[in-house]
Design a protein around this motif. Sequence first.
Motif, PDB file in Angstrom:
ATOM      1  N   GLY A 142       0.826  -1.191   0.000  1.00 39.75           N
ATOM      2  CA  GLY A 142       0.000   0.000   0.000  1.00 39.75           C
ATOM      3  C   GLY A 142       0.862   1.243   0.000  1.00 39.75           C
ATOM      4  N   VAL A 143       0.425   2.244  -0.763  1.00 36.75           N
ATOM      5  CA  VAL A 143       1.075   3.556  -0.784  1.00 36.75           C
ATOM      6  C   VAL A 143      -0.027   4.578  -0.577  1.00 36.75           C
ATOM      7  N   ALA A 144      -0.054   5.184   0.597  1.00 34.17           N
ATOM      8  CA  ALA A 144      -1.145   6.092   0.944  1.00 34.17           C
ATOM      9  C   ALA A 144      -0.664   7.531   0.995  1.00 34.17           C
ATOM     10  N   LYS A 145      -1.587   8.434   0.712  1.00 37.51           N
ATOM     11  CA  LYS A 145      -1.268   9.866   0.760  1.00 37.51           C
ATOM     12  C   LYS A 145      -1.272  10.401   2.178  1.00 37.51           C
ATOM     13  N   THR A 146      -2.036   9.761   3.056  1.00 41.38           N
ATOM     14  CA  THR A 146      -2.135  10.198   4.448  1.00 41.38           C
ATOM     15  C   THR A 146      -2.050   8.979   5.355  1.00 41.38           C
ATOM     16  N   PRO A 147      -1.568   9.155   6.587  1.00 43.44           N
ATOM     17  CA  PRO A 147      -1.505   8.007   7.506  1.00 43.44           C
ATOM     18  C   PRO A 147      -2.883   7.667   8.041  1.00 43.44           C
ATOM     19  N   PHE A 148      -3.054   6.430   8.454  1.00 49.31           N
ATOM     20  CA  PHE A 148      -4.320   5.975   9.022  1.00 49.31           C
ATOM     21  C   PHE A 148      -4.129   5.524  10.458  1.00 49.31           C
ATOM     22  N   THR A 182      12.452  15.866  -2.274  1.00 45.74           N
ATOM     23  CA  THR A 182      13.079  16.695  -1.250  1.00 45.74           C
ATOM     24  C   THR A 182      12.169  17.851  -0.863  1.00 45.74           C
ATOM     25  N   GLY A 183      11.952  17.992   0.446  1.00 43.67           N
ATOM     26  CA  GLY A 183      11.164  19.107   0.959  1.00 43.67           C
ATOM     27  C   GLY A 183       9.663  18.969   0.791  1.00 43.67           C
ATOM     28  N   VAL A 184       9.197  17.809   0.321  1.00 44.00           N
ATOM     29  CA  VAL A 184       7.765  17.582   0.095  1.00 44.00           C
ATOM     30  C   VAL A 184       7.278  16.562   1.122  1.00 44.00           C
ATOM     31  N   LYS A 185       6.031  16.677   1.554  1.00 43.83           N
ATOM     32  CA  LYS A 185       5.513  15.766   2.566  1.00 43.83           C
ATOM     33  C   LYS A 185       5.583  14.322   2.086  1.00 43.83           C
ATOM     34  N   PRO A 186       5.721  13.379   3.013  1.00 43.64           N
ATOM     35  CA  PRO A 186       5.954  11.985   2.630  1.00 43.64           C
ATOM     36  C   PRO A 186       4.699  11.271   2.161  1.00 43.64           C
ATOM     37  N   VAL A 187       4.917  10.084   1.610  1.00 43.74           N
ATOM     38  CA  VAL A 187       3.846   9.111   1.404  1.00 43.74           C
ATOM     39  C   VAL A 187       4.034   8.038   2.470  1.00 43.74           C
ATOM     40  N   TYR A 188       3.047   7.154   2.588  1.00 46.30           N
ATOM     41  CA  TYR A 188       3.048   6.175   3.669  1.00 46.30           C
ATOM     42  C   TYR A 188       2.949   4.772   3.071  1.00 46.30           C
ATOM     43  N   VAL A 189       4.022   4.019   3.240  1.00 43.34           N
ATOM     44  CA  VAL A 189       4.168   2.701   2.624  1.00 43.34           C
ATOM     45  C   VAL A 189       3.942   1.625   3.678  1.00 43.34           C
ATOM     46  N   SER A 190       3.171   0.606   3.326  1.00 38.49           N
ATOM     47  CA  SER A 190       3.031  -0.555   4.206  1.00 38.49           C
ATOM     48  C   SER A 190       2.889  -1.809   3.363  1.00 38.49           C
ATOM     49  N   THR A 199      11.841  -3.737   0.726  1.00 31.95           N
ATOM     50  CA  THR A 199      11.663  -3.920  -0.719  1.00 31.95           C
ATOM     51  C   THR A 199      10.536  -3.058  -1.241  1.00 31.95           C
ATOM     52  N   ALA A 200       9.417  -3.008  -0.529  1.00 29.58           N
ATOM     53  CA  ALA A 200       8.302  -2.163  -0.947  1.00 29.58           C
ATOM     54  C   ALA A 200       8.715  -0.698  -1.007  1.00 29.58           C
ATOM     55  N   THR A 201       9.457  -0.243  -0.011  1.00 34.75           N
ATOM     56  CA  THR A 201       9.925   1.142   0.026  1.00 34.75           C
ATOM     57  C   THR A 201      10.803   1.444  -1.185  1.00 34.75           C
ATOM     58  N   ALA A 202      11.720   0.546  -1.495  1.00 37.38           N
ATOM     59  CA  ALA A 202      12.628   0.763  -2.620  1.00 37.38           C
ATOM     60  C   ALA A 202      11.869   0.866  -3.939  1.00 37.38           C
ATOM     61  N   HIS A 203      10.860   0.027  -4.130  1.00 35.61           N
ATOM     62  CA  HIS A 203      10.099   0.063  -5.383  1.00 35.61           C
ATOM     63  C   HIS A 203       9.268   1.338  -5.492  1.00 35.61           C
ATOM     64  N   VAL A 204       8.687   1.773  -4.400  1.00 38.57           N
ATOM     65  CA  VAL A 204       7.912   3.011  -4.434  1.00 38.57           C
ATOM     66  C   VAL A 204       8.813   4.179  -4.804  1.00 38.57           C
ATOM     67  N   LEU A 205      10.005   4.228  -4.232  1.00 39.25           N
ATOM     68  CA  LEU A 205      10.926   5.325  -4.528  1.00 39.25           C
ATOM     69  C   LEU A 205      11.351   5.301  -5.996  1.00 39.25           C
ATOM     70  N   THR A 206      11.621   4.122  -6.520  1.00 42.20           N
ATOM     71  CA  THR A 206      12.006   4.002  -7.926  1.00 42.20           C
ATOM     72  C   THR A 206      10.901   4.473  -8.858  1.00 42.20           C
ATOM     73  N   LEU A 207       9.662   4.226  -8.477  1.00 38.87           N
ATOM     74  CA  LEU A 207       8.518   4.589  -9.323  1.00 38.87           C
ATOM     75  C   LEU A 207       8.080   6.036  -9.148  1.00 38.87           C
ATOM     76  N   ALA A 208       8.796   6.777  -8.309  1.00 40.52           N
ATOM     77  CA  ALA A 208       8.471   8.186  -8.089  1.00 40.52           C
ATOM     78  C   ALA A 208       9.692   9.064  -8.359  1.00 40.52           C
ATOM     79  N   ALA A 210       9.961  11.773 -10.187  1.00 42.05           N
ATOM     80  CA  ALA A 210       9.747  13.197 -10.437  1.00 42.05           C
ATOM     81  C   ALA A 210       8.603  13.808  -9.642  1.00 42.05           C
ATOM     82  N   TYR A 211       7.734  12.992  -9.088  1.00 38.78           N
ATOM     83  CA  TYR A 211       6.560  13.490  -8.380  1.00 38.78           C
ATOM     84  C   TYR A 211       6.488  12.863  -6.998  1.00 38.78           C
ATOM     85  N   ARG A 212       5.643  13.443  -6.144  1.00 40.26           N
ATOM     86  CA  ARG A 212       5.471  12.882  -4.804  1.00 40.26           C
ATOM     87  C   ARG A 212       4.896  11.473  -4.866  1.00 40.26           C
TER      88      ARG A 212
END
Length: 241
Positions: A142-148, A182-190, A199-208, A210-212
């Motif tokens: 999961g990649v969420a815009k806000t924490p739950f 850099t300097g932009v609010k995070p996303v939330y990976v689980s 591994t999930a974190t690394a893939h999310v970063l690779t797929l982002a 240019a954008y948040r």
Amino acid sequence: MRVDVPYAWPADEGEALALQDRMRGLADHRGPGPAHPRLVAGLDVAYAGDGRGTGDRVAAAAVVIDTATLAVVESATATGTTTFPYVPGLFAFRELPVLVEALRALRTTPDLLLCDGHGLAHPRRFGLACHLGVLTGLPTAGVAKTPFTGHYDPAALAPERGSHADLTAAGETVGRALRTRTGVKPVYVSTGHLIDLATATAHVLTLAPAYRLPETTRQADRLCRAALGAVGPGVRDTVGG
């Protein structure tokens, strides 16, 4: 792709809670997950109206991205009307029926699913990403815009791209706040199923690059909103796995 659902969709909160309890132990958060996935599918859902009542029109999108080029390989949508009530923590049951139909419309079977929502970072540790992973048998996160649920130390999250801080709940690490720009609010990976958090974190970063939001989420968000374009204003996202 084939997705089997071996039960009827729950009709009420009690049935949904019982199903989450039964399925929670089936989710594997140890991974390791695919080291080099070539095809990653982004999944997202949009609602027409305020998204807070039964009878809402809903559209799901599944968009398959080639990780080498970030180009869209295939996409599919499904629309319907929700019948499950608005209950935080049980949003998966409002979204799963149309998400499953969108996945079934794909000819491609992705190596990894990334959904706009939560997995382990859920009050009952079984969010949308877990449910989708168990149903499909595919690595899912999961990649969420806000924490739950869960908290992280903001001081531990540096402003640079790639920085992350663990989300913890009741002493358990349930996800990560990840800075994709850099300097932009995070996303939330689980994690959802068959993948570990690193591994999930690394893939999310690779797929982002240019954008948040990762390209999977950006494309799926755009497509599910377009599927409800005829509804006019009032298309909403919801948060609460």
